[in-house]
Design an enzyme around this catalytic site. Structure first.
Site, PDB file in Angstrom:
ATOM      1  N   ARG A  49       4.978  -1.386  -2.934  1.00  0.00           N
ATOM      2  CA  ARG A  49       5.634  -2.589  -2.433  1.00  0.00           C
ATOM      3  C   ARG A  49       6.460  -2.232  -1.204  1.00  0.00           C
ATOM      4  NH1 ARG A  49       9.434  -3.734  -5.217  1.00  0.00           N
ATOM      5  NH2 ARG A  49       9.260  -2.192  -6.879  1.00  0.00           N
ATOM      6  N   TYR A  66      -2.168  -3.883  -1.336  1.00  0.00           N
ATOM      7  CA  TYR A  66      -1.642  -3.127  -2.468  1.00  0.00           C
ATOM      8  C   TYR A  66      -0.948  -4.010  -3.514  1.00  0.00           C
ATOM      9  CZ  TYR A  66       0.718  -0.241  -5.646  1.00  0.00           C
ATOM     10  OH  TYR A  66       1.107   0.282  -6.832  1.00  0.00           O
ATOM     11  N   LYS A 123       4.833 -10.062  -9.006  1.00  0.00           N
ATOM     12  CA  LYS A 123       6.225 -10.070  -8.580  1.00  0.00           C
ATOM     13  C   LYS A 123       6.551 -11.317  -7.742  1.00  0.00           C
ATOM     14  CE  LYS A 123       7.435  -6.647 -10.908  1.00  0.00           C
ATOM     15  NZ  LYS A 123       6.919  -5.352 -10.915  1.00  0.00           N
ATOM     16  N   HIS A 129      12.583  -9.186 -15.112  1.00  0.00           N
ATOM     17  CA  HIS A 129      11.764  -7.978 -14.965  1.00  0.00           C
ATOM     18  C   HIS A 129      11.880  -7.173 -16.257  1.00  0.00           C
ATOM     19  CE1 HIS A 129      10.766  -4.241 -12.241  1.00  0.00           C
ATOM     20  NE2 HIS A 129       9.708  -4.691 -12.884  1.00  0.00           N
ATOM     21  N   SER A 147      11.558  -0.553 -11.452  1.00  0.00           N
ATOM     22  CA  SER A 147      10.178  -0.109 -11.312  1.00  0.00           C
ATOM     23  C   SER A 147      10.062   1.390 -11.580  1.00  0.00           C
ATOM     24  CB  SER A 147       9.678  -0.405  -9.897  1.00  0.00           C
ATOM     25  OG  SER A 147       9.782  -1.789  -9.672  1.00  0.00           O
ATOM     26  N   CYS A 172      10.593   3.049 -14.254  1.00  0.00           N
ATOM     27  CA  CYS A 172      11.671   3.603 -15.073  1.00  0.00           C
ATOM     28  C   CYS A 172      11.409   3.442 -16.567  1.00  0.00           C
ATOM     29  CB  CYS A 172      13.001   2.977 -14.695  1.00  0.00           C
ATOM     30  SG  CYS A 172      13.566   3.513 -13.078  1.00  0.00           S
ATOM     31  N   ASP A 216       6.204  -5.795 -18.333  1.00  0.00           N
ATOM     32  CA  ASP A 216       6.800  -5.887 -16.992  1.00  0.00           C
ATOM     33  C   ASP A 216       7.621  -7.159 -16.760  1.00  0.00           C
ATOM     34  OD1 ASP A 216       7.076  -4.511 -14.463  1.00  0.00           O
ATOM     35  OD2 ASP A 216       5.833  -6.067 -13.562  1.00  0.00           O
ATOM     36  N   ARG A 256      -2.129   3.540  -9.882  1.00  0.00           N
ATOM     37  CA  ARG A 256      -1.995   2.577 -10.983  1.00  0.00           C
ATOM     38  C   ARG A 256      -3.323   2.327 -11.684  1.00  0.00           C
ATOM     39  NH1 ARG A 256       3.333  -0.115 -11.725  1.00  0.00           N
ATOM     40  NH2 ARG A 256       4.573   0.919 -10.136  1.00  0.00           N
TER      41      ARG A 256
END
Ligand code: GTP
Ligand code: SPV
Ligand code: MN
Length: 586
Positions: free
Chosen positions: A69, A197, A206, A226, A248, A250, A277, A370
């Site tokens: 991002r 991406y 998001k 989130h 993100s 974590c 998420d 990912r």
């Protein structure tokens, strides 16, 4: 298809701007998707992997300048700058439409525009919202088909309504200098250009489910967060639900798919995954807060995922999965990444597509590589995953990556104090966004890059929800799995062992266990964290549960700076909490 005039005229307008050769509606039909996959394979956009070992799985590589991002190129385009607030980049809507309009102009010439009707949340649930994404990327189509509910039934559910999020995505030239991710909350619109991406282009994720939805939630009295959602099933068959916000990379996916350590598994404890998420949360008929996962798949971090750390995630990627920016194992046409196992392939291409071996000393997979896997693949998927009513929340948990300062776990004093705890969250930055990694920054509720409006107003919305729900609110906690010793080793084993902390949290929710009151909140008595079967000494646990007042006092200075940066939209109640904390610490 659809007779929705608003939808048709918007698509016509976008097509007039971008001038695709062709417009294709994604119906959800598997033959159509197969055809598109074949086309993407022919152009090299997707690479078909070993059908026996990884059925229906594909590899994709993004451009090397397009791997995460881009927060510095992400904008909230509200009419008034103050409504985006100082934590967001702002551009006036008119300027943004003009600027991006120029980039989009004729950008789909020679290409096809795909129309993706998708639902965030089960089609027809009162939680759910519809979006339409226009894109010139088959990779985006294939990811959206996994990550959201796509197809004609979404158009049926929309009918003639104008209540849909208008998303326009164009790859253009993948030009970094002209990459923009723009949100127009007041127009229900997202324009994203010059990226291919993940979070920049899968507009349901998001862009919609957090930035646009947080704004909708503020206006419609619900929350877009989130957060992962998981259920802990007790040996007696009862299941309790927790939602947790970590920044993100974590640990949300890992916690959501947690496997109970053997001593708990033997007793009959189970953990069920609802989401990894994003959570959409609203008051239910019983007055409690209920949550759904609006997504339909997992867009998870690959490196570090292995059969020990997260078997559920690994199993979820065994079929129907798209891998992005991982190592291509040429020995057997499969994939590999750092931390998958100790046998890196000897014949392989790295994430850039170059010949690579582990001996080179360079990483083969990108740190933010990912997998996109269907939720239904996950062995621990909750039976409530598709429930239109969601699940009731017992606890909400905040957490970050902090080498020092934050203890393993603590409980806030009440809802207002819990909102304060969320608002002062801090975490080290990760590879999920472009820019420096490992820098501590404030990341309130893990929403710093995802809140679609003024952060102070967002805090106020949290307080309002608490007032509305009253004493049925979930209890609020803070965790830190990432505390380090002086040599830089993790003090807590983490992963499955985190269940030990979750059980303390749930016991606290029912007043089944006591606590120690400290200046920052309630901490466990060391004897109340079960250490049976792990290699954590009582001394280490004491260190994990210690609160260093000096460090905290230093932190209050940075918290105050952060509040001052947000300015006078920070609610008075939260300023009061900060004053109280300072007093208790000194
Ligand atoms: P996004 O998809 O970016 O939102 O990330 P996420 O929050 O879902 O993070 P994820 O679960 O993918 O974890 C990211 C990294 O944290 C991986 O490298 C994990 O190995 C690591 N991690 C996750 N849980 C733990 C834990 O309990 N302890 C430690 N030490 N590391 C963890
Ligand atoms: C995150 O960065 O929080 C993610 C990945 O979940 S992305 O979809 O790129 O936002
Ligand atoms: Mn995320």
């Amino acid at each position: 298809m659809t007779k929705n005039k608003m939808l048709l005229s918007w698509i016509e307008e976008m097509a007039a701007l971008t001038t695709p050769d062709e417009i294709v509606w994604i119906t959800g039909d598997s033959e159509q998707l197969d055809q598109l996959r074949q086309q993407a394979i022919a152009t090299g956009e997707l690479y078909k992997l070993n059908e026996e070992k990884l059925p229906d799985c594909y590899l994709h590589r993004t451009a090397v300048n397009d791997v995460a991002r881009v927060e510095h190129r992400t904008f909230i385009c509200s009419r008034r700058e103050i409504d985006a607030g100082p934590t967001n980049n702002w551009m006036a809507p008119k300027e943004a439409y003009e600027k991006l309009g120029k980039i989009f102009n004729k950008s789909m010439k020679g290409r096809t525009m795909y129309v993706i009707p998708y639902s965030m949340g089960p089609v027809g649930s009162k939680f759910s919202k519809i979006g339409i994404e226009l894109t010139d990327s088959i990779y985006v189509v294939m990811n959206m088909v996994i990550m959201t509910r796509v197809g004609n039934d979404v158009l049926d559910a929309l009918g003639n309504s104008n209540d849909f999020v208008r998303g326009l995505h164009g790859k253009a030239d993948i030009d970094e200098e002209n990459r923009y991710i723009c949100h127009f909350p007041e127009d229900n619109t997202i324009w994203s250009v010059n990226s291919g991406y993940g979070g920049n282009v899968l507009l349901g994720k998001k862009c919609f489910a957090l930035r646009i939805a947080s704004y909708q939630g503020k206006n419609e009295n619900w929350m877009a967060e989130h957060m992962l959602i998981l259920g802990v099933e007790y040996p007696n068959g009862e299941t309790k639900y927790i939602a947790a916000a970590f920044p993100s990379a974590c640990g949300k996916t890992n916690l959501a798919m947690l496997i109970p350590p053997e001593i708990f598994a033997k007793k009959g404890y189970k953990v069920w995954t609802v989401g990894d998420d994003i959570a959409w949360i609203r008051k239910g008929p019983d007055g409690r807060l209920w949550a759904i996962n609006p997504e339909n798949g997992f867009f998870g971090v690959a490196p570090g995922t292995n059969i020990k750390s997260n078997p559920n995630a690994l199993h979820a990627t065994e079929k129907g999965t798209i891998f992005t920016n991982v190592v291509h194992n040429l020995e057997n046409n499969t994939v590999w990444w750092e931390g998958l196992d100790k046998n890196p392939p000897t014949k392989a291409l790295n994430w850039k597509g170059e010949p690579w071996t582990a001996e080179s000393g360079e990483k083969g997979a990108h740190p933010n590589s990912r997998f996109t896997a269907p939720a239904t693949n996950c062995p621990s998927i909750s039976k409530e995953f598709d429930s239109p009513n969601g699940v009731p929340l017992s606890a909400m948990v905040f957490g970050g990556r902090r080498a020092k300062t934050a203890p393993l776990v603590y409980q806030s004093l009440d809802w207002v104090n819990g909102v304060f705890v969320g608002s002062i969250m801090a975490s080290e930055t990760t590879a999920a966004a472009s820019g420096a990694v490992g820098v501590v920054r404030r990341d309130p509720m893990a929403m710093l890059p995802f809140c679609g409006y003024n952060m102070g107003d967002y805090f106020q919305h949290w307080l309002n929800i608490g007032k509305d729900v009253g004493d049925k609110v979930p209890k609020i906690f803070h965790v830190n799995w990432f505390r380090l010793d002086d040599e830089g080793h993790f003090l807590w084993p983490g992963f499955g062992e985190n269940l030990r902390v979750l059980l303390w949290i749930l016991d606290r929710c029912e007043d089944k266990v006591g606590a120690v009151e400290t200046p920052i909140g309630y901490l466990p008595k060391p004897e109340d964290i079960n250490l049976e079967g792990i290699d954590v000494t009582e001394e280490t646990l004491k260190e994990l549960l210690s609160v260093d007042k000096e460090l905290w006092l230093e932190d209050t200075v940075r918290i105050e700076d952060f509040y001052n940066k947000i300015g006078n939209t920070v609610p008075k109640e939260l300023r009061n909490e900060l004053t109280k904390l300072k007093k208790k610490l000194s």
